[in-house]
Design a protein around this motif. Structure first.
Motif, PDB file in Angstrom:
ATOM      1  N   PHE A 102       0.932  -0.844   0.007  1.00  0.00           N
ATOM      2  CA  PHE A 102      -0.543   0.006   0.088  1.00  0.00           C
ATOM      3  C   PHE A 102       1.030   1.354   0.228  1.00  0.00           C
ATOM      4  O   PHE A 102       1.571   1.283   1.236  1.00  0.00           O
ATOM      5  CB  PHE A 102      -1.047   0.073   1.049  1.00  0.00           C
ATOM      6  N   ARG A 103       0.991   2.538  -0.941  1.00  0.00           N
ATOM      7  CA  ARG A 103       2.053   2.557  -1.308  1.00  0.00           C
ATOM      8  C   ARG A 103       0.835   4.329  -1.323  1.00  0.00           C
ATOM      9  O   ARG A 103       0.017   4.384  -2.123  1.00  0.00           O
ATOM     10  CB  ARG A 103       2.539   2.834  -2.084  1.00  0.00           C
ATOM     11  N   VAL A 104       1.309   5.259  -1.237  1.00  0.00           N
ATOM     12  CA  VAL A 104       0.854   7.085  -1.513  1.00  0.00           C
ATOM     13  C   VAL A 104       1.587   8.198  -1.384  1.00  0.00           C
ATOM     14  O   VAL A 104       2.826   7.819  -0.952  1.00  0.00           O
ATOM     15  CB  VAL A 104       0.045   7.718   0.097  1.00  0.00           C
ATOM     16  N   LEU A 140      -2.262   5.213  -3.825  1.00  0.00           N
ATOM     17  CA  LEU A 140      -3.486   6.522  -3.997  1.00  0.00           C
ATOM     18  C   LEU A 140      -2.636   7.269  -4.510  1.00  0.00           C
ATOM     19  O   LEU A 140      -1.057   7.865  -3.504  1.00  0.00           O
ATOM     20  CB  LEU A 140      -3.389   6.546  -2.545  1.00  0.00           C
ATOM     21  N   GLY A 141      -2.759   8.097  -4.708  1.00  0.00           N
ATOM     22  CA  GLY A 141      -2.176   9.214  -5.796  1.00  0.00           C
ATOM     23  C   GLY A 141      -2.573  10.580  -6.718  1.00  0.00           C
ATOM     24  O   GLY A 141      -3.776  10.436  -6.769  1.00  0.00           O
ATOM     25  N   CYS A 142      -2.403  11.710  -6.374  1.00  0.00           N
ATOM     26  CA  CYS A 142      -2.796  12.481  -7.100  1.00  0.00           C
ATOM     27  C   CYS A 142      -2.486  13.258  -8.878  1.00  0.00           C
ATOM     28  O   CYS A 142      -1.240  12.742  -8.815  1.00  0.00           O
ATOM     29  CB  CYS A 142      -3.139  13.566  -5.960  1.00  0.00           C
ATOM     30  N   ARG A 172      -7.472  15.073  -8.886  1.00  0.00           N
ATOM     31  CA  ARG A 172      -8.517  13.778 -10.054  1.00  0.00           C
ATOM     32  C   ARG A 172      -7.470  12.972  -8.295  1.00  0.00           C
ATOM     33  O   ARG A 172      -6.084  12.641  -8.414  1.00  0.00           O
ATOM     34  CB  ARG A 172      -7.858  13.501 -10.998  1.00  0.00           C
ATOM     35  N   ILE A 173      -7.765  12.600  -7.685  1.00  0.00           N
ATOM     36  CA  ILE A 173      -6.965  11.730  -6.238  1.00  0.00           C
ATOM     37  C   ILE A 173      -7.684  10.278  -6.760  1.00  0.00           C
ATOM     38  O   ILE A 173      -8.390   9.869  -7.349  1.00  0.00           O
ATOM     39  CB  ILE A 173      -7.915  11.902  -4.787  1.00  0.00           C
TER      40      ILE A 173
END
Length: 503
Positions: A361-363, A399-401, A414-415
């Motif tokens: 799980f990466r952010v 999870l990124g933007c 945009r997330i």
């Protein structure tokens, strides 16, 4: 300790002697004394004892003269803060349980007791708060009590759902009856209009034949008899219309009573779900403590507990959001929201569960600020990440933007939540946002939720005027996204314009 310690107003009370300061210094519980100034910028800390420093990591010279708000964190419950204020205003005494943050950044669960300090004049001059760390000494019996309370609450929720279904069925039957009465009412009105039209025609005929009345007595008698029959028909039609109106009025009254009962049940459901959030949050903290103390042999058991905890929390949050949306009580507060803090909170919350399931799980970091409601936007992202964890068995979640531009809305952020799950067929990409819809959970496995997560995401996004999207490749994975307006005017690139899940 939070800014609720300064809530309250000076009121006349019976004078009490002040406790001497050396006693506070020797207490094992943290003691904080604030003034009672409620005007902006609020109360300030006047004294803390050594136990406060051991609990929070802050020295006395670092907090005296500052607001108690410095101890708050994103997980501090605003509803509990409001309850503390209400209790101080009504009874001069408050007791609560809060999640605060230490100087080193670690969150902790503490129990607070707040009372006023009365001066020689008999007026409230300060407030004293005694705080205790609930995570230091919790026995197995305490965890069992929390589990028992959760089971009772879940039973109550199931009973409320059953009663809600019964009420919906009764409302549907009443609405059908109202429709039938409305049809009968329209038929009676049509008959009345026909009778009135016939009566008007007859009266016109009588006026035209006024000169023939003497010569046509028999015809006049026949006409009068027909007129009396028409009057009787009109009287019967009027009686039927009055009866229909009375029945309609009774049905309307019953419908209003059912609507009131429905609103009360929704409020009870929202209150019960809200009251359950505190013990569920406490359970999460206890599981975090257990995770650091258990070995590799117990990791599967702890993974199951973490999954059950997330399932309970997601269910309660979904029920609370659904109740609020159905009752029309959800009023967003649009304000600037920094994404960096929100992404850190989500990463810390879901990384243990991902690790227990053998997933990555990466952010990706993001320094942008968006315009939205912080709590509702966080709920949308939490539901998207939780949904990805449910359906991903190998690989991981990202999870990124990324920045984007819309001709009508301007600069947007945009997330996106990427997963390596089974993917979604094109014909099912609109069905997954319906309530209680789970494409591959026909056995209704409760460990995979009840199908409220994406429905809540869709409804909250419509409430916030945010756009939700989904792209998917069957057998490879999916990407769920929510598009939010940007606040910052900076035009520099974000450094992640080409998001891909890195193996």
């Amino acid at each position: 300790m939070s800014d609720a310690h300064g809530l309250g107003v000076g009121r006349s009370l019976k004078a009490k002697p002040l406790i001497v300061q050396p006693i506070w210094d020797r207490l094992n519980h943290a003691v904080i004394v604030t003034d009672c100034n409620l005007t902006a910028p609020g109360p300030t800390i006047r004294y803390v004892n050594p136990a406060f420093t051991r609990l929070t990591g802050y020295r006395a010279d670092e907090v005296i003269g500052r607001s108690p708000r410095l101890l708050q964190c994103p997980r501090t419950d605003k509803a509990v803060m409001s309850a503390i204020k209400r209790d101080l205003l009504e009874s001069d005494f408050a007791r609560a349980t809060l999640v605060n943050r230490r100087k080193d950044g670690r969150d902790y669960l503490c129990s607070l007791v707040i009372t006023p300090l009365i001066g020689p004049s008999g007026e409230t001059e300060h407030f004293i708060c005694v705080a205790e760390d609930l995570m230091e000494d919790r026995s197995q019996s305490a965890r069992q009590d929390v589990t028992a309370e959760l089971e009772q609450a879940l039973t109550l929720v199931e009973d409320l759902e059953r009663r809600q279904i019964e009420a919906d069925d009764l409302i549907a039957r009443q609405q059908g009856e109202l429709a039938r009465l409305a049809d009968r009412y329209r038929e009676a009105c049509a008959q009345l209009e026909a009778v009135q039209e016939r009566l008007a025609l007859r009266e016109s005929a009588l006026e035209r034949s006024g000169l023939e009345f003497i010569r046509s007595d028999s015809e006049l008698n026949a006409s009068m008899e027909e007129l009396r029959a028409m009057d009787e028909e009109l009287r019967v039609a009027l009686e039927q219309m009055e009866e229909a109106n009375a029945h309609l009025a009774r049905s309307n009254e019953e419908l209003r009573r059912l609507q009131t009962a429905d609103a009360d049940k929704l409020q009870l459901l929202a209150s019960a779900s809200h009251d359950l959030r505190q013990p569920v949050m406490s359970m999460g903290l206890f599981l975090d403590v257990l995770r650091s103390r258990m070995g590799d042999a117990e990791r599967p058991i702890l993974g199951g507990l973490l999954a059950a905890h997330v399932s309970i929390r997601t269910l309660l949050d979904g029920m609370l959001d659904t109740a609020r949306l159905d009752a029309g009580a959800l009023d967003p507060t649009i304000e600037p929201v920094p994404m960096s803090v929100m992404l850190d909170v989500i990463h810390c919350e879901f990384i243990p569960q991902a690790e227990m399931r053998g997933l990555r799980f990466r952010v990706l970091p993001c320094a942008e600020t968006v315009s939205s409601d912080a709590q509702l936007l966080e709920r949308i992202l939490r539901n998207l990440v939780a949904n990805a964890l449910k359906y991903t068995t190998t690989g991981g979640i990202l999870l990124g933007c990324r920045q984007c531009h819309d001709a009508g809305r301007g600069r947007q952020l945009r997330i996106e939540v990427w997963d390596t799950g089974p993917g979604i067929a094109e014909q099912n990409r609109t069905l997954i946002f319906e309530e209680f819809r789970q494409l591959d959970n026909r056995e209704r496995d409760q460990r995979r939720g009840v199908g409220l997560g994406l429905a809540i995401v869709s409804r909250l996004a419509r409430q916030l005027n945010h756009e939700v999207g989904v792209r998917s490749w069957p057998g490879r994975g999916s990407v769920f996204s929510v598009t939010v307006p940007l606040v910052s005017n900076e035009t520099a690139g974000m450094g992640n314009s080409h998001l891909r899940f890195a193996g």
